[in-house]
Design an enzyme around this catalytic site. Structure first.
Site, PDB file in Angstrom:
ATOM      1  N   GLU A 124     -11.238  -0.116  59.099  1.00 19.28           N
ATOM      2  CA  GLU A 124     -10.972  -0.550  60.476  1.00 19.28           C
ATOM      3  C   GLU A 124     -12.185  -1.166  61.167  1.00 19.28           C
ATOM      4  OE1 GLU A 124      -9.236   2.787  62.542  1.00 19.28           O
ATOM      5  OE2 GLU A 124      -7.478   2.834  61.249  1.00 19.28           O
ATOM      6  N   GLU A 174      -3.149   4.078  55.985  1.00 16.90           N
ATOM      7  CA  GLU A 174      -2.989   5.125  57.008  1.00 16.90           C
ATOM      8  C   GLU A 174      -1.714   4.869  57.792  1.00 16.90           C
ATOM      9  OE1 GLU A 174      -6.199   5.834  59.801  1.00 16.90           O
ATOM     10  OE2 GLU A 174      -7.706   5.607  58.207  1.00 16.90           O
TER      11      GLU A 174
END
Ligand code: IFM
Length: 434
Positions: free
Chosen positions: A170, A344
């Site tokens: 991320e 995720e």
């Protein structure tokens, strides 16, 4: 009635896994020579973490490695995604690696293999050595080069023992949320610094890929983005929605997959844009064997900021499974995208044991079920999606929220470190082993 999901609904090569990250679970913060990370520092700053906690103990995974690996095996999943703490390998971010750090992750990987579980390693899940932050962190171009060196060290030791290595987790969070919005370490409020950090993260990613490719490893090499499709509430909001999409999604996807920054967003950022040196964009678009997608919710753009009353998780994030399908189909349509892993997906709810000690979390089961169905729809629409990792294996340190948000399939009693399967863990176990 909709029949329950089973493994047979998914492509034959589809992997079911669970995910964690180093700082969120390990603890052992001052052991075996581990250096300070920016999150150790950030946790000490008053007001940064809503419950005033830190990662010193977390889930004590550093000391409970074997029993946690047994727990993953009991869950019946095929794969485990974890991250390596850079300060355990190079306490100040450069120089000779620490054997104790490498040995810990080697035990982890060997322990997974011995239990028949694939290891998916992430190199950077936000715990930058503080010594590098003292030199500007990701705003310093040199950090990208240090990262490539760290990647080479870890990949040399573990690259033939793991199924995949992701460079970054991320980068939007590690740059914008950290250097512009100030919610994550190092807590700055500076747009130009944030864009510089984002640039150097992607540069470091590309340099690390080059280093690791040269090692001719068995592992698949890729990276992980958090993405959220953007929807305009009304036609009048479409221009704003396109810009929001550009800032959140295309600013990272386009350099990685097209070798360019999105021109509309570049123009909008004005003087804050990063210093791009010759060759940077080529490095950033190094071939990926896979793209990891982290999806939690969508972005909904309205002129006045008002939003409908929709179902939200304990993070206040809208439950919107359709967004995951739309996102995956869009990736296939707009990009020459490599195979995808959902690295995720999950939800926080305020779980707790009932009088019998059971933890009923029907909302999490519904969340996981609906998002897995969205993945299935995308696969049926031709998206090459190879696996799904539930976030998270167990409750853990949720960054600026400390331990107040529970994302785990497994409940953690932080006073005893006892782990208990929530209903969602049993549900996921039934699916993964069906
Ligand atoms: O806990 C985080 C994780 O570290 C990165 N992705 C989002 C999760 C939930 O906020």
């Amino acid at each position: 009635m909709t029949p329950p999901l089973t493994r047979a609904d998914f492509p034959a090569n589809f992997t079911f896994g669970v995910a964690t990250s180093s700082f969120q679970i390990e603890g052992g913060a001052h052991e075996d020579g581990r250096g300070e990370s920016i999150w150790d520092t950030f946790c000490r700053e008053p007001g940064r973490i809503s419950d005033g906690t830190n990662g010193d103990v977390a889930c004590d995974h550093y000391h409970r490695l074997e029993s946690d690996l047994d727990m993953i095996q009991r869950l019946g999943v095929q794969a485990y995604r974890f991250s390596v703490a850079w300060p355990r390998i190079q306490p100040s971010g450069t120089g000779e690696p620490l054997e104790a750090g490498l040995a810990f992750y080697e035990r982890l990987v060997d322990g997974l293999t011995a239990r028949g579980i694939e290891a998916h390693l992430t190199l950077y899940h936000w715990d930058l050595p503080q010594a590098l932050q003292d030199q500007g962190g990701w705003t310093n171009r040199q950090t990208a080069h240090h990262f490539a060196e760290y990647a080479r060290i870890v990949a040399t030791r573990l690259g033939n023992k793991v199924r995949s290595i992701a460079t970054l987790n991320e980068p939007w969070c590690a740059s914008i949320l950290s250097y512009q919005i100030g919610e994550h370490a190092p807590g700055w409020h500076d747009t130009a610094a944030a864009l510089s950090a984002a640039h150097h993260l992607l540069l470091g990613h590309g340099l690390a890929l080059r280093e690791m490719r040269a090692l001719k490893l068995d592992a698949e090499l890729g990276t992980v983005l958090n993405l959220g499709p953007t929807y305009a509430a009304t036609p009048a909001d479409e221009a704003q929605a396109r810009l929001a999409d550009g800032r959140f999604n295309r600013w990272f996807l386009d350099p990685l997959l097209k070798g360019e920054y999105p021109q509309d967003v570049w123009a909008d950022y004005g003087v804050a844009v990063p210093d791009v040196q010759g060759g940077d964009l080529e490095i950033m678009r190094e071939k990926l064997d896979f793209l990891g997608v982290n999806y939690y919710t969508r972005q909904y753009v309205t002129a006045d900021g008002s939003q409908p009353e929709w179902e939200v998780t304990d993070m206040g994030w809208e439950v919107f499974p359709q967004g995951l399908r739309d996102l995956l189909v869009r990736l296939k349509n707009d990009y020459d995208v490599p195979p995808i892993f959902i690295t995720e997906n999950g939800a926080a709810y305020p779980d707790g044991p009932d009088t019998q000690g059971d933890i009923h979390d029907p909302q999490r089961i519904a969340y996981l079920d609906s998002h897995l169905r969205a993945v299935l729809e995308a696969a049926q629409a031709g998206v090459d999606v190879r696996g799904y990792f539930a976030w998270s294996l167990m409750d853990n340190f949720e960054w600026a929220y400390g331990y107040s948000k529970r994302f785990g399939l497994v409940y953690v009693d932080y006073s005893t470190q006892e782990r208990t399967f929530k209903d969602s863990a049993k549900w996921y176990q039934a699916l993964a082993t069906s």
